[in-house]
Every structure is written in C-alpha cells, then in structure tokens.
Design an enzyme around this catalytic site. Structure first.
Site, PDB file in Angstrom:
ATOM      1  N   SER A 120       0.823  -1.215   0.000  1.00 53.25           N
ATOM      2  CA  SER A 120       0.000   0.000   0.000  1.00 53.25           C
ATOM      3  C   SER A 120       0.857   1.265   0.000  1.00 53.25           C
ATOM      4  CB  SER A 120      -0.891   0.031   1.236  1.00 53.25           C
ATOM      5  OG  SER A 120      -1.752  -1.062   1.246  1.00 53.25           O
ATOM      6  N   HIS A 141      -2.050  -2.801  -6.692  1.00 56.22           N
ATOM      7  CA  HIS A 141      -2.575  -2.594  -5.338  1.00 56.22           C
ATOM      8  C   HIS A 141      -4.061  -2.948  -5.250  1.00 56.22           C
ATOM      9  CE1 HIS A 141      -3.656   0.312  -1.898  1.00 56.22           C
ATOM     10  NE2 HIS A 141      -3.148  -0.779  -1.391  1.00 56.22           N
ATOM     11  N   GLU A 153      -5.139  -0.599  -8.172  1.00 53.27           N
ATOM     12  CA  GLU A 153      -4.327   0.510  -8.668  1.00 53.27           C
ATOM     13  C   GLU A 153      -3.055  -0.068  -9.301  1.00 53.27           C
ATOM     14  OE1 GLU A 153      -5.587   4.084  -5.607  1.00 53.27           O
ATOM     15  OE2 GLU A 153      -4.129   2.614  -4.918  1.00 53.27           O
ATOM     16  N   ASN A 192      -6.140   5.821  -1.299  1.00 54.33           N
ATOM     17  CA  ASN A 192      -5.754   6.040   0.099  1.00 54.33           C
ATOM     18  C   ASN A 192      -5.401   7.505   0.371  1.00 54.33           C
ATOM     19  OD1 ASN A 192      -6.234   3.472   0.966  1.00 54.33           O
ATOM     20  ND2 ASN A 192      -4.117   2.781   0.802  1.00 54.33           N
TER      21      ASN A 192
HETATM   22  N1  LIG Z   1      -4.358  -5.249   5.014  1.00 58.83           N
HETATM   23  C1  LIG Z   1      -4.835  -4.469   4.068  1.00 58.83           C
HETATM   24  O1  LIG Z   1      -5.959  -3.910   4.185  1.00 58.83           O
HETATM   25  C2  LIG Z   1      -4.040  -4.228   2.804  1.00 58.83           C
HETATM   26  C3  LIG Z   1      -4.668  -3.649   1.681  1.00 58.83           C
HETATM   27  C4  LIG Z   1      -3.933  -3.485   0.512  1.00 58.83           C
HETATM   28  C5  LIG Z   1      -2.598  -3.843   0.469  1.00 58.83           C
HETATM   29  N2  LIG Z   1      -2.002  -4.378   1.584  1.00 58.83           N
HETATM   30  C6  LIG Z   1      -0.590  -4.774   1.468  1.00 58.83           C
HETATM   31  O2  LIG Z   1      -0.526  -6.181   1.295  1.00 58.83           O
HETATM   32  C7  LIG Z   1       0.649  -6.707   1.922  1.00 58.83           C
HETATM   33  C8  LIG Z   1       0.238  -7.808   2.884  1.00 58.83           C
HETATM   34  O3  LIG Z   1      -0.642  -7.281   3.828  1.00 58.83           O
HETATM   35  P1  LIG Z   1      -1.588  -8.244   4.691  1.00 58.83           P
HETATM   36  O4  LIG Z   1      -2.494  -7.337   5.455  1.00 58.83           O
HETATM   37  O5  LIG Z   1      -2.166  -9.321   3.832  1.00 58.83           O
HETATM   38  O6  LIG Z   1      -0.510  -8.888   5.687  1.00 58.83           O
HETATM   39  P2  LIG Z   1      -0.638 -10.188   6.618  1.00 58.83           P
HETATM   40  O7  LIG Z   1       0.261  -9.955   7.762  1.00 58.83           O
HETATM   41  O8  LIG Z   1      -2.068 -10.520   6.869  1.00 58.83           O
HETATM   42  O9  LIG Z   1      -0.029 -11.368   5.696  1.00 58.83           O
HETATM   43  C9  LIG Z   1       1.312 -11.425   5.323  1.00 58.83           C
HETATM   44  C10 LIG Z   1       1.685 -12.878   5.101  1.00 58.83           C
HETATM   45  O10 LIG Z   1       2.987 -12.933   4.517  1.00 58.83           O
HETATM   46  C11 LIG Z   1       3.686 -14.040   5.076  1.00 58.83           C
HETATM   47  N3  LIG Z   1       5.111 -13.783   4.890  1.00 58.83           N
HETATM   48  C12 LIG Z   1       5.907 -12.934   5.575  1.00 58.83           C
HETATM   49  N4  LIG Z   1       7.146 -12.944   5.058  1.00 58.83           N
HETATM   50  C13 LIG Z   1       7.138 -13.832   4.038  1.00 58.83           C
HETATM   51  C14 LIG Z   1       8.117 -14.266   3.081  1.00 58.83           C
HETATM   52  N5  LIG Z   1       9.368 -13.796   3.096  1.00 58.83           N
HETATM   53  N6  LIG Z   1       7.745 -15.169   2.153  1.00 58.83           N
HETATM   54  C15 LIG Z   1       6.485 -15.665   2.105  1.00 58.83           C
HETATM   55  N7  LIG Z   1       5.523 -15.281   2.981  1.00 58.83           N
HETATM   56  C16 LIG Z   1       5.846 -14.369   3.920  1.00 58.83           C
HETATM   57  C17 LIG Z   1       3.227 -14.097   6.535  1.00 58.83           C
HETATM   58  O11 LIG Z   1       3.417 -15.388   7.066  1.00 58.83           O
HETATM   59  C18 LIG Z   1       1.746 -13.722   6.397  1.00 58.83           C
HETATM   60  O12 LIG Z   1       0.906 -14.852   6.260  1.00 58.83           O
HETATM   61  C19 LIG Z   1       1.357  -5.516   2.567  1.00 58.83           C
HETATM   62  O13 LIG Z   1       2.388  -5.088   1.713  1.00 58.83           O
HETATM   63  C20 LIG Z   1       0.266  -4.452   2.668  1.00 58.83           C
HETATM   64  O14 LIG Z   1       0.775  -3.143   2.559  1.00 58.83           O
HETATM   65  C21 LIG Z   1      -2.687  -4.603   2.731  1.00 58.83           C
END
Ligand SMILES: NC(=O)c1ccc[n+]([C@@H]2O[C@H](COP(=O)([O-])OP(=O)(O)OC[C@H]3O[C@@H](n4cnc5c(N)ncnc54)[C@H](O)[C@@H]3O)[C@@H](O)[C@H]2O)c1
Length: 286
Positions: A120, A141, A153, A192
């Site tokens: 994000s 995104h 996005e 955002n």
């Molecule tokens: N949460 C939201 O609302 C949202 C919305 C849009 C974008 N994002 C983006 O998406 C990404 C993930 O966010 P999320 O909320 O799903 O996080 P999350 O913490 O729910 O999930 C992340 C996952 O990645 C795994 N992980 C960590 N390091 C790893 C690696 N080296 N190799 C493989 N797996 C690995 C973890 O075990 C975990 O299951 C972030 O970059 C965030 O900015 C999040």
C-alpha cells in the site's frame, strides 16, 4: 503477453483472497507462504468459499472442481513461482524483506515473468533494483477484502515499461476488477490519499469541536453520498493501522499536516482500535 499462471506470495489478509480470485477467474493459481498455519487457513477459507457458493447455486459442481484444481497451496516458493507469468507479492510491509524476496523471485522465475507488489505504501522503485528486470516490477494494489473490492491501482514508476502496465491492467480486468492506472509513483497512490485527506479533515473538525462524530459521519454520508462516514470507516479499518501509517509518514516528512490528530492519538493510546477492540470512535459493546 498472455498471463495464464499467477503466483501469490503471502497467504495473509490480502494474499489468500487474491489467490482465490485468480483461480475463480480461470487462472492457474499458486498461493505460497513461509507459514504453514497461514497456508492452512487460506486453504480452509477457499474450500469454505467454494462449498458455500455451490450450496447457494452460484457455481455448479464442475466449476467448484475446476476452481479447486486450479488452486495450489504450497510453502515451496520455488515450485510455486517457477512457472508463473505474474507473481503478486503480499507479504509483510518491510522493505528489506520484500527486496530479498524479489531478488529470489528474479532468480526463480523465467525472464518474461512480471513481479508485482501489493504494497500500500512502498513504491516499486524501492524494490525494482533488487532484480535484473526493473521494467517488469510494479505496484498492483488490491483493496481489502480482495474478493469483493473492485479497485486495483496499477502504478507506473519511472522504471516500468508500458507493456508491463498494459498487461497488468488487462489481467486486473480478467480478475473482474476495475484497474486505475496511476502514472506516477506517489505516496498512498490515489484512493488512500483521498481517504487520508478526508479522515484528517474529519479528525481536525472533531478536535476543534466543530461537530460530533455522528454529525460529521452523517454529513459525509447524506451530503456527499458516501456509503460510510470517515469515523465508521476508521473503526472498520482499525485505528491502530491508521495511527501506524500516519506516524510513519510524519516521521518521514516532519510536516504538521501528516501528524496523527489528537482524536486519533487519544483512541490509539487507550487501545480503542475500533470494531476489533469493541470501541473506537463508536462504542460497539452497547
Ligand atoms: N491489510 C490491508 O488492508 C491491505 C490492503 C492493501 C494492500 N495491503 C498490502 O498487502 C501486503 C500484505 O498485507 P496483509 O495485510 O495481507 O498482511 P498479513 O500480515 O495478513 O499477511 C502477510 C503474510 O505474509 C507471510 N510472509 C511474511 N514474510 C514472508 C516471506 N518472506 N515469504 C512468504 N511469505 C511471507 C506471513 O506469514 C503472512 O501470512 C502488505 O504489503 C500491505 O501493505 C494490505
């Protein structure tokens, strides 16, 4: 370029639904994570989604079987990514960890593979030079929950080729999404940034005693036609997340306009994170 196989790295909040959406939309989909527990949870969610949609008559048995067949969960990054045309990274929001992963993916994937990050806030130009294919590294995104929210996005940093952007716009449409092309890397991208401006102004007015939480939300809902007011939405997204994002930005820029407002800080300090903790701008225990 025709994308047939998608690999989603990270099976957390975002990744598990992006991988399922890819399988539903007819792509060969691989979902990988370093955590077996996260993978199990993602698989359980997918099977449950398929079962419920079959029961509701939204998909028939053949479609249910086909989606299951197209969706593979594995903790082995190499086998998940080696045949992918597009990799979507959705792992922790830590730059060094993302750069390390992209360097590995660059070695594992064929030269044509596009490497996208769902981040994000981290722009792809901070990651692209960890690979030998910066023209094929970009932000793609999605929004939470990824199965439901239509917006994707697609961000064209200075290093990204037109062909990569066009391919990812096309894939996004094939995933049933509405892609927005963002022509420049800008903090927070489009949606955002707009959300941030609204919430910051709403908090400012609350701090100034201009109007109550309910009245500001009502003004936005009934005057601007938004489905939810900014405070109700902050309670849903999580006040802790909003605080962390604002604080990180403030530490980076030092600008007063980026500083978390007293209304936000007070709730964060009291562990009132919104719906998840039962109280935020509204009280959900009542
Ligand atoms: N949460 C939201 O609302 C949202 C919305 C849009 C974008 N994002 C983006 O998406 C990404 C993930 O966010 P999320 O909320 O799903 O996080 P999350 O913490 O729910 O999930 C992340 C996952 O990645 C795994 N992980 C960590 N390091 C790893 C690696 N080296 N190799 C493989 N797996 C690995 C973890 O075990 C975990 O299951 C972030 O970059 C965030 O900015 C999040």
């Amino acid at each position: 370029m025709k994308i047939k196989t998608i690999c989603v790295v990270g099976a957390g909040l975002m990744g598990h639904q992006i991988a399922l959406q890819a399988a539903i939309s007819g792509f060969e989909s691989f979902c990988t994570d370093t955590s077996e527990a996260a993978l199990q949870k993602a698989q359980d969610f997918a099977l449950d989604w398929i079962k419920k949609n079959q029961e509701k008559g939204k998909i028939d048995e053949n479609e249910a079987d086909a989606i299951k067949k197209r969706l593979t969960f594995t903790s082995d990054l190499e086998s998940a990514a080696c045949g992918a045309d597009l990799v979507i990274e959705a792992i922790v929001e830590i730059l060094a960890v993302k750069r390390e992963l992209f360097a590995r993916l660059d070695k594992i994937c064929p030269p044509h593979t596009i490497l996208a990050t769902n981040s994000s806030y981290l722009v792809s130009s901070k990651i692209a030079d960890a690979t030998s294919r910066p023209d094929k590294v970009l932000n793609m995104h999605f929004f939470n929950p990824a199965l439901i929210m239509k917006l994707v996005e697609v961000v064209q940093g200075p290093h990204v080729s037109d062909q990569t952007v066009e391919t990812v716009m096309e894939v996004s449409r094939a995933l049933g999404k509405v892609p927005t092309r963002v022509n420049k890397e800008i903090y927070g991208f489009v949606a955002n940034r707009v959300f941030s401006a609204i919430t910051q102004e709403a908090c400012y007015m609350l701090d100034q005693g201009v109007a109550s939480v309910e009245d500001i939300d009502n003004a936005v809902r009934f005057g601007l036609g938004h489905p939810m007011g900014p405070f109700a939405l902050l309670d849903l997204v999580g006040i802790d997340l909003e605080y962390d994002v604002r604080m990180a930005r403030y530490q980076e820029t030092g600008l007063a306009q980026d500083k978390p407002s007293p209304a936000l800080v007070a709730r964060f300090a009291a562990d009132n994170f919104g719906r998840k903790s039962g109280k935020g701008f509204y009280d959900y225990k009542k």
